[in-house]
Design a protein around this motif. Sequence first.
Motif, PDB file in Angstrom:
ATOM      1  N   LEU A 128       0.836  -1.197   0.000  1.00 19.32           N
ATOM      2  CA  LEU A 128       0.000   0.000   0.000  1.00 19.32           C
ATOM      3  C   LEU A 128       0.865   1.239   0.000  1.00 19.32           C
ATOM      4  N   ASP A 129       0.251   2.367  -0.330  1.00 21.47           N
ATOM      5  CA  ASP A 129       0.901   3.669  -0.183  1.00 21.47           C
ATOM      6  C   ASP A 129       0.483   4.287   1.142  1.00 21.47           C
ATOM      7  N   ILE A 130       1.269   5.182   1.648  1.00 20.06           N
ATOM      8  CA  ILE A 130       0.934   5.849   2.906  1.00 20.06           C
ATOM      9  C   ILE A 130      -0.430   6.521   2.784  1.00 20.06           C
ATOM     10  N   GLY A 131      -1.277   6.292   3.781  1.00 18.25           N
ATOM     11  CA  GLY A 131      -2.624   6.866   3.775  1.00 18.25           C
ATOM     12  C   GLY A 131      -3.680   5.961   3.198  1.00 18.25           C
ATOM     13  N   ASP A 132      -3.279   4.865   2.510  1.00 12.13           N
ATOM     14  CA  ASP A 132      -4.261   3.939   1.947  1.00 12.13           C
ATOM     15  C   ASP A 132      -4.928   3.122   3.057  1.00 12.13           C
ATOM     16  N   THR A 133      -6.109   2.612   2.762  1.00 10.87           N
ATOM     17  CA  THR A 133      -6.801   1.683   3.650  1.00 10.87           C
ATOM     18  C   THR A 133      -7.261   0.480   2.842  1.00 10.87           C
TER      19      THR A 133
END
Length: 388
Positions: A128-133
Amino acid sequence: MTEILLVSVMLLLPSVASALSETVRMKVGETRTLAPAELPSLVLAGQPSWTSSRPGDVQITSWDMYTCRIKALKSFSGYARIQCKYYYRRLDPSGQYIGQGQGAVNYNVFVESVDPESVTVYPVSITLDIGDTYMMQVSVYPPQADQTVTWSSTDWTIASVNSSNVLGANSGGTATVTAKTVNGRTASCTVTVRPRALPSSVSIQPSLALTEGQSATLTPEVTPSGAGTNFTWVSDNTAVATVSSSGRVTGISPGTATITVMTSNGKYDTCVVTVKKKPGQPQRVSLPETLDLVSGFSTTLSPELYPEDSQTTFTWDSSDPSVVGVSTSGRLTAKSEGESVITVRTGNGLEAECRVTVRASDQDLPISVLEEALARIRELEEWTVDQY
Protein backbone atom coordinates in the motif's frame (compact mmCIF):
# COMPACT_ATOMS: atom_id res chain seq x y z
CA MET A 1 -72.04 -26.05 55.25
CA THR A 2 -69.27 -23.57 56.07
CA GLU A 3 -66.71 -25.81 54.37
CA ILE A 4 -68.83 -25.99 51.22
CA LEU A 5 -69.11 -22.18 51.08
CA LEU A 6 -65.34 -21.81 51.57
CA VAL A 7 -64.57 -24.16 48.72
CA SER A 8 -67.03 -22.33 46.48
CA VAL A 9 -65.41 -18.96 47.22
CA MET A 10 -61.94 -20.34 46.46
CA LEU A 11 -63.10 -21.69 43.11
CA LEU A 12 -64.52 -18.31 42.09
CA LEU A 13 -61.31 -16.38 42.83
CA PRO A 14 -58.97 -15.67 39.80
CA SER A 15 -56.00 -17.98 39.75
CA VAL A 16 -52.40 -17.49 38.55
CA ALA A 17 -50.45 -20.68 38.05
CA SER A 18 -46.92 -20.63 39.38
CA ALA A 19 -44.27 -20.35 36.66
CA LEU A 20 -42.30 -23.52 35.94
CA SER A 21 -38.64 -23.38 34.89
CA GLU A 22 -36.43 -25.76 32.96
CA THR A 23 -32.79 -25.54 31.87
CA VAL A 24 -31.84 -26.27 28.26
CA ARG A 25 -28.30 -26.52 26.91
CA MET A 26 -27.60 -26.16 23.20
CA LYS A 27 -24.72 -25.73 20.79
CA VAL A 28 -24.45 -22.96 18.22
CA GLY A 29 -26.52 -23.85 15.15
CA GLU A 30 -28.59 -26.47 17.00
CA THR A 31 -32.40 -26.41 16.91
CA ARG A 32 -34.70 -27.72 19.64
CA THR A 33 -38.44 -28.25 20.05
CA LEU A 34 -39.93 -27.18 23.40
CA ALA A 35 -43.15 -28.88 24.52
CA PRO A 36 -44.39 -27.99 28.01
CA ALA A 37 -45.84 -31.16 29.57
CA GLU A 38 -48.61 -29.44 31.52
CA LEU A 39 -50.22 -27.66 28.57
CA PRO A 40 -52.22 -30.61 27.16
CA SER A 41 -53.72 -31.24 30.62
CA LEU A 42 -55.19 -27.73 30.71
CA VAL A 43 -58.14 -26.35 28.81
CA LEU A 44 -56.28 -23.57 26.99
CA ALA A 45 -57.98 -20.26 26.33
CA GLY A 46 -56.33 -19.36 23.05
CA GLN A 47 -52.87 -20.10 21.71
CA PRO A 48 -49.92 -19.60 24.09
CA SER A 49 -47.45 -16.79 23.36
CA TRP A 50 -43.68 -17.47 23.13
CA THR A 51 -40.95 -14.85 23.65
CA SER A 52 -37.14 -14.86 23.74
CA SER A 53 -35.21 -12.49 25.98
CA ARG A 54 -32.28 -12.60 23.50
CA PRO A 55 -33.78 -13.07 20.01
CA GLY A 56 -30.44 -12.25 18.39
CA ASP A 57 -28.82 -15.20 20.19
CA VAL A 58 -31.66 -17.71 20.61
CA GLN A 59 -34.32 -17.31 17.97
CA ILE A 60 -37.90 -18.59 18.01
CA THR A 61 -38.37 -19.99 14.50
CA SER A 62 -41.94 -21.37 14.77
CA TRP A 63 -44.64 -22.36 17.24
CA ASP A 64 -48.09 -23.93 17.40
CA MET A 65 -50.64 -24.67 20.10
CA TYR A 66 -48.44 -26.96 22.18
CA THR A 67 -44.83 -26.63 20.93
CA CYS A 68 -42.17 -24.08 20.03
CA ARG A 69 -39.06 -24.51 17.90
CA ILE A 70 -35.92 -22.53 18.78
CA LYS A 71 -32.46 -22.14 17.21
CA ALA A 72 -29.19 -21.22 18.91
CA LEU A 73 -27.54 -18.56 16.74
CA LYS A 74 -24.39 -17.82 18.75
CA SER A 75 -22.81 -18.31 22.14
CA PHE A 76 -22.88 -15.63 24.81
CA SER A 77 -22.39 -15.05 28.50
CA GLY A 78 -25.39 -16.02 30.69
CA TYR A 79 -28.60 -17.50 29.33
CA ALA A 80 -31.62 -16.61 27.21
CA ARG A 81 -35.07 -17.01 28.74
CA ILE A 82 -37.68 -18.54 26.44
CA GLN A 83 -41.08 -18.02 28.02
CA CYS A 84 -44.38 -19.70 27.19
CA LYS A 85 -47.25 -17.66 28.59
CA TYR A 86 -50.69 -19.26 28.45
CA TYR A 87 -54.27 -18.72 29.65
CA TYR A 88 -56.69 -21.52 30.59
CA ARG A 89 -60.31 -21.96 31.58
CA ARG A 90 -60.99 -22.85 35.20
CA LEU A 91 -63.84 -25.28 35.79
CA ASP A 92 -65.68 -26.37 38.92
CA PRO A 93 -66.01 -30.08 39.85
CA SER A 94 -69.10 -30.33 37.69
CA GLY A 95 -67.24 -29.02 34.65
CA GLN A 96 -68.82 -25.57 34.63
CA TYR A 97 -66.65 -22.54 33.63
CA ILE A 98 -65.91 -20.36 36.67
CA GLY A 99 -63.05 -18.09 35.49
CA GLN A 100 -59.72 -17.77 33.66
CA GLY A 101 -56.27 -18.50 34.98
CA GLN A 102 -52.82 -17.83 33.56
CA GLY A 103 -49.46 -19.50 33.83
CA ALA A 104 -45.97 -19.50 32.34
CA VAL A 105 -43.23 -21.95 31.58
CA ASN A 106 -39.67 -20.59 31.43
CA TYR A 107 -36.76 -22.24 29.68
CA ASN A 108 -33.30 -21.00 30.63
CA VAL A 109 -31.30 -21.68 27.48
CA PHE A 110 -27.52 -21.85 27.71
CA VAL A 111 -25.64 -21.86 24.39
CA GLU A 112 -22.30 -23.60 24.62
CA SER A 113 -19.52 -21.99 22.62
CA VAL A 114 -17.83 -23.78 19.75
CA ASP A 115 -14.08 -23.34 19.77
CA PRO A 116 -12.58 -22.06 16.51
CA GLU A 117 -10.48 -24.69 14.77
CA SER A 118 -8.74 -22.28 12.39
CA VAL A 119 -8.71 -18.72 11.10
CA THR A 120 -7.67 -17.35 7.73
CA VAL A 121 -7.08 -13.79 6.52
CA TYR A 122 -7.00 -12.38 3.01
CA PRO A 123 -4.71 -11.22 1.61
CA VAL A 124 -1.66 -12.82 3.20
CA SER A 125 0.52 -10.01 1.83
CA ILE A 126 -0.26 -6.55 0.46
CA THR A 127 1.56 -3.41 -0.70
CA LEU A 128 0.00 0.00 0.00
CA ASP A 129 0.90 3.67 -0.18
CA ILE A 130 0.93 5.85 2.91
CA GLY A 131 -2.62 6.87 3.77
CA ASP A 132 -4.26 3.94 1.95
CA THR A 133 -6.80 1.68 3.65
CA TYR A 134 -7.94 -1.85 2.89
CA MET A 135 -10.77 -4.02 4.25
CA MET A 136 -9.24 -7.29 5.48
CA GLN A 137 -11.25 -10.48 4.92
CA VAL A 138 -11.35 -12.77 7.98
CA SER A 139 -12.89 -16.25 8.19
CA VAL A 140 -13.14 -18.35 11.36
CA TYR A 141 -13.88 -22.07 10.98
CA PRO A 142 -16.28 -23.65 11.76
CA PRO A 143 -18.89 -20.99 10.94
CA GLN A 144 -20.79 -21.54 14.19
CA ALA A 145 -17.68 -20.80 16.22
CA ASP A 146 -17.15 -17.40 17.81
CA GLN A 147 -16.10 -15.15 14.91
CA THR A 148 -14.45 -12.54 17.13
CA VAL A 149 -10.80 -11.77 16.40
CA THR A 150 -8.35 -9.30 17.87
CA TRP A 151 -5.61 -7.69 15.80
CA SER A 152 -1.99 -6.99 16.59
CA SER A 153 0.83 -5.44 14.57
CA THR A 154 4.57 -5.78 14.77
CA ASP A 155 4.72 -2.00 14.20
CA TRP A 156 1.56 0.05 14.64
CA THR A 157 3.31 3.14 13.26
CA ILE A 158 3.60 1.36 9.89
CA ALA A 159 0.38 -0.68 9.68
CA SER A 160 -2.65 -1.07 11.95
CA VAL A 161 -6.05 -2.82 11.82
CA ASN A 162 -9.10 -1.56 13.71
CA SER A 163 -12.00 -3.54 15.21
CA SER A 164 -13.85 -3.32 11.87
CA ASN A 165 -10.97 -5.16 10.13
CA VAL A 166 -9.85 -2.03 8.25
CA LEU A 167 -6.12 -2.04 7.55
CA GLY A 168 -4.43 1.37 7.55
CA ALA A 169 -1.05 2.24 6.01
CA ASN A 170 0.51 4.79 8.35
CA SER A 171 4.16 5.21 7.31
CA GLY A 172 6.79 3.67 5.09
CA GLY A 173 8.14 0.24 5.97
CA THR A 174 7.08 -3.38 6.50
CA ALA A 175 4.95 -4.80 9.32
CA THR A 176 3.00 -7.97 10.02
CA VAL A 177 -0.61 -7.75 11.23
CA THR A 178 -2.10 -10.80 12.96
CA ALA A 179 -5.70 -11.85 13.69
CA LYS A 180 -6.23 -13.99 16.83
CA THR A 181 -9.39 -15.93 17.74
CA VAL A 182 -10.83 -16.21 21.25
CA ASN A 183 -8.95 -19.48 21.76
CA GLY A 184 -5.64 -18.30 20.31
CA ARG A 185 -5.73 -19.43 16.67
CA THR A 186 -3.86 -16.94 14.46
CA ALA A 187 -3.37 -15.88 10.85
CA SER A 188 -1.16 -13.08 9.53
CA CYS A 189 -0.67 -10.67 6.65
CA THR A 190 2.60 -9.00 5.66
CA VAL A 191 2.05 -5.32 4.88
CA THR A 192 4.52 -3.29 2.86
CA VAL A 193 3.93 0.47 2.89
CA ARG A 194 5.65 2.47 0.18
CA PRO A 195 6.92 5.87 1.33
CA ARG A 196 5.74 8.74 -0.83
CA ALA A 197 8.33 10.77 -2.67
CA LEU A 198 9.00 14.22 -1.22
CA PRO A 199 8.47 17.19 -3.55
CA SER A 200 11.49 18.61 -5.37
CA SER A 201 9.65 21.92 -5.93
CA VAL A 202 6.38 23.70 -5.27
CA SER A 203 4.72 26.54 -7.17
CA ILE A 204 1.74 28.87 -6.81
CA GLN A 205 0.55 31.71 -9.04
CA PRO A 206 2.98 34.64 -8.83
CA SER A 207 0.40 37.39 -8.24
CA LEU A 208 -3.16 37.90 -7.10
CA ALA A 209 -5.40 40.98 -7.12
CA LEU A 210 -8.18 41.34 -4.55
CA THR A 211 -10.45 44.04 -3.20
CA GLU A 212 -11.11 44.60 0.49
CA GLY A 213 -13.11 41.67 1.89
CA GLN A 214 -12.63 39.53 -1.22
CA SER A 215 -11.12 36.02 -0.93
CA ALA A 216 -9.45 33.54 -3.28
CA THR A 217 -7.72 30.19 -2.80
CA LEU A 218 -4.16 29.52 -3.90
CA THR A 219 -3.55 25.95 -5.09
CA PRO A 220 0.04 24.69 -4.82
CA GLU A 221 1.44 22.29 -7.41
CA VAL A 222 4.31 19.99 -6.47
CA THR A 223 6.92 18.20 -8.54
CA PRO A 224 6.79 15.25 -8.97
CA SER A 225 3.02 15.14 -9.13
CA GLY A 226 1.57 13.18 -6.22
CA ALA A 227 4.54 13.69 -3.92
CA GLY A 228 3.52 13.53 -0.28
CA THR A 229 3.76 16.68 1.84
CA ASN A 230 1.98 19.05 4.15
CA PHE A 231 1.81 22.77 3.38
CA THR A 232 2.53 25.70 5.64
CA TRP A 233 1.13 29.12 4.68
CA VAL A 234 2.41 32.52 5.86
CA SER A 235 1.51 36.15 5.07
CA ASP A 236 4.23 38.77 5.64
CA ASN A 237 1.60 41.51 6.16
CA THR A 238 -1.59 40.28 7.81
CA ALA A 239 -2.90 43.84 8.00
CA VAL A 240 -3.21 43.72 4.20
CA ALA A 241 -3.96 40.05 3.49
CA THR A 242 -4.37 36.90 5.58
CA VAL A 243 -4.02 33.27 4.52
CA SER A 244 -5.60 30.17 6.06
CA SER A 245 -4.05 26.73 6.53
CA SER A 246 -5.75 25.65 3.29
CA GLY A 247 -4.32 28.54 1.23
CA ARG A 248 -7.41 30.78 1.23
CA VAL A 249 -6.30 34.42 0.97
CA THR A 250 -8.51 37.28 2.17
CA GLY A 251 -7.95 40.96 1.39
CA ILE A 252 -8.07 43.08 4.57
CA SER A 253 -6.99 46.59 3.54
CA PRO A 254 -5.34 48.34 0.55
CA GLY A 255 -1.67 47.48 0.04
CA THR A 256 0.55 44.53 -0.88
CA ALA A 257 1.46 41.36 0.98
CA THR A 258 3.58 38.35 0.09
CA ILE A 259 2.06 34.93 0.67
CA THR A 260 4.53 32.05 1.10
CA VAL A 261 3.76 28.35 0.86
CA MET A 262 6.28 25.83 2.21
CA THR A 263 6.37 22.02 1.91
CA SER A 264 7.29 19.67 4.75
CA ASN A 265 10.81 19.33 3.31
CA GLY A 266 11.43 23.07 2.99
CA LYS A 267 10.56 23.83 -0.64
CA TYR A 268 8.65 27.10 -1.04
CA ASP A 269 7.17 29.63 -3.45
CA THR A 270 5.55 33.07 -3.10
CA CYS A 271 2.62 35.05 -4.43
CA VAL A 272 2.39 38.86 -4.28
CA VAL A 273 -1.13 39.89 -3.32
CA THR A 274 -2.36 43.38 -4.18
CA VAL A 275 -5.41 44.54 -2.28
CA LYS A 276 -7.40 47.47 -3.65
CA LYS A 277 -9.97 49.59 -1.87
CA LYS A 278 -13.47 48.23 -2.27
CA PRO A 279 -15.33 50.36 -4.83
CA GLY A 280 -18.17 52.39 -3.38
CA GLN A 281 -21.66 53.03 -4.72
CA PRO A 282 -21.99 55.57 -7.56
CA GLN A 283 -23.05 59.16 -6.83
CA ARG A 284 -24.36 59.80 -10.33
CA VAL A 285 -25.35 57.83 -13.44
CA SER A 286 -25.90 59.21 -16.95
CA LEU A 287 -27.04 58.14 -20.42
CA PRO A 288 -27.10 59.97 -23.77
CA GLU A 289 -30.09 62.34 -23.68
CA THR A 290 -31.38 61.25 -27.09
CA LEU A 291 -30.78 58.49 -29.58
CA ASP A 292 -32.08 57.90 -33.11
CA LEU A 293 -32.57 54.38 -34.42
CA VAL A 294 -33.85 52.88 -37.63
CA SER A 295 -36.56 50.27 -37.27
CA GLY A 296 -35.10 46.79 -37.19
CA PHE A 297 -31.70 47.88 -35.85
CA SER A 298 -30.18 47.32 -32.38
CA THR A 299 -27.58 48.99 -30.21
CA THR A 300 -26.35 48.84 -26.59
CA LEU A 301 -26.48 51.69 -24.07
CA SER A 302 -23.57 51.94 -21.64
CA PRO A 303 -24.29 53.97 -18.48
CA GLU A 304 -21.53 56.27 -17.21
CA LEU A 305 -20.89 56.28 -13.46
CA TYR A 306 -19.33 58.85 -11.18
CA PRO A 307 -16.92 58.16 -9.61
CA GLU A 308 -15.66 56.03 -12.48
CA ASP A 309 -14.41 53.21 -10.19
CA SER A 310 -17.76 52.81 -8.42
CA GLN A 311 -19.65 49.55 -8.81
CA THR A 312 -23.35 48.78 -8.97
CA THR A 313 -26.02 46.73 -10.68
CA PHE A 314 -28.42 48.00 -13.34
CA THR A 315 -32.10 47.48 -14.13
CA TRP A 316 -33.61 48.67 -17.41
CA ASP A 317 -37.09 49.77 -18.50
CA SER A 318 -38.74 51.00 -21.71
CA SER A 319 -41.75 53.30 -21.56
CA ASP A 320 -43.07 51.70 -24.77
CA PRO A 321 -41.67 48.22 -25.44
CA SER A 322 -43.64 48.03 -28.69
CA VAL A 323 -41.39 50.83 -30.03
CA VAL A 324 -38.09 49.97 -28.33
CA GLY A 325 -37.32 46.82 -26.41
CA VAL A 326 -34.49 46.75 -23.85
CA SER A 327 -32.72 43.70 -22.40
CA THR A 328 -31.26 43.25 -18.91
CA SER A 329 -27.86 44.22 -20.33
CA GLY A 330 -29.08 47.50 -21.91
CA ARG A 331 -29.41 46.12 -25.44
CA LEU A 332 -31.97 48.21 -27.43
CA THR A 333 -34.01 46.83 -30.32
CA ALA A 334 -35.94 49.27 -32.53
CA LYS A 335 -39.29 47.61 -33.34
CA SER A 336 -41.56 50.29 -34.85
CA GLU A 337 -41.78 54.02 -35.53
CA GLY A 338 -42.27 56.24 -32.51
CA GLU A 339 -40.58 57.31 -29.29
CA SER A 340 -39.79 55.52 -26.09
CA VAL A 341 -37.95 56.60 -22.95
CA ILE A 342 -35.31 54.14 -21.78
CA THR A 343 -34.62 54.29 -18.03
CA VAL A 344 -31.67 52.77 -16.21
CA ARG A 345 -31.66 52.41 -12.39
CA THR A 346 -28.59 51.65 -10.26
CA GLY A 347 -28.53 49.35 -7.30
CA ASN A 348 -28.53 52.34 -4.94
CA GLY A 349 -31.54 54.00 -6.56
CA LEU A 350 -30.05 56.49 -9.06
CA GLU A 351 -31.77 56.94 -12.44
CA ALA A 352 -30.94 58.22 -15.92
CA GLU A 353 -33.07 58.44 -19.07
CA CYS A 354 -32.52 58.36 -22.83
CA ARG A 355 -35.26 59.36 -25.28
CA VAL A 356 -35.08 57.05 -28.29
CA THR A 357 -36.70 57.98 -31.60
CA VAL A 358 -37.30 55.16 -34.05
CA ARG A 359 -37.67 56.03 -37.73
CA ALA A 360 -38.82 53.80 -40.55
CA SER A 361 -36.12 52.46 -42.80
CA ASP A 362 -35.89 54.06 -46.25
CA GLN A 363 -37.41 51.50 -48.60
CA ASP A 364 -35.61 53.10 -51.56
CA LEU A 365 -32.20 52.86 -49.91
CA PRO A 366 -30.08 50.18 -51.61
CA ILE A 367 -29.60 47.07 -49.50
CA SER A 368 -25.82 47.41 -49.86
CA VAL A 369 -25.95 50.78 -48.10
CA LEU A 370 -28.02 49.34 -45.24
CA GLU A 371 -25.63 46.42 -44.87
CA GLU A 372 -22.66 48.80 -44.81
CA ALA A 373 -24.36 50.98 -42.17
CA LEU A 374 -25.18 47.91 -40.08
CA ALA A 375 -21.57 46.72 -40.27
CA ARG A 376 -20.38 50.17 -39.18
CA ILE A 377 -22.75 50.17 -36.20
CA ARG A 378 -21.48 46.75 -35.12
CA GLU A 379 -17.91 47.95 -35.47
CA LEU A 380 -18.65 50.94 -33.24
CA GLU A 381 -20.34 48.69 -30.69
CA GLU A 382 -17.30 46.39 -30.51
CA TRP A 383 -15.04 49.42 -30.07
CA THR A 384 -17.28 50.70 -27.26
CA VAL A 385 -17.19 47.34 -25.48
CA ASP A 386 -13.39 47.26 -25.72
CA GLN A 387 -13.15 50.74 -24.22
CA TYR A 388 -15.30 49.87 -21.23
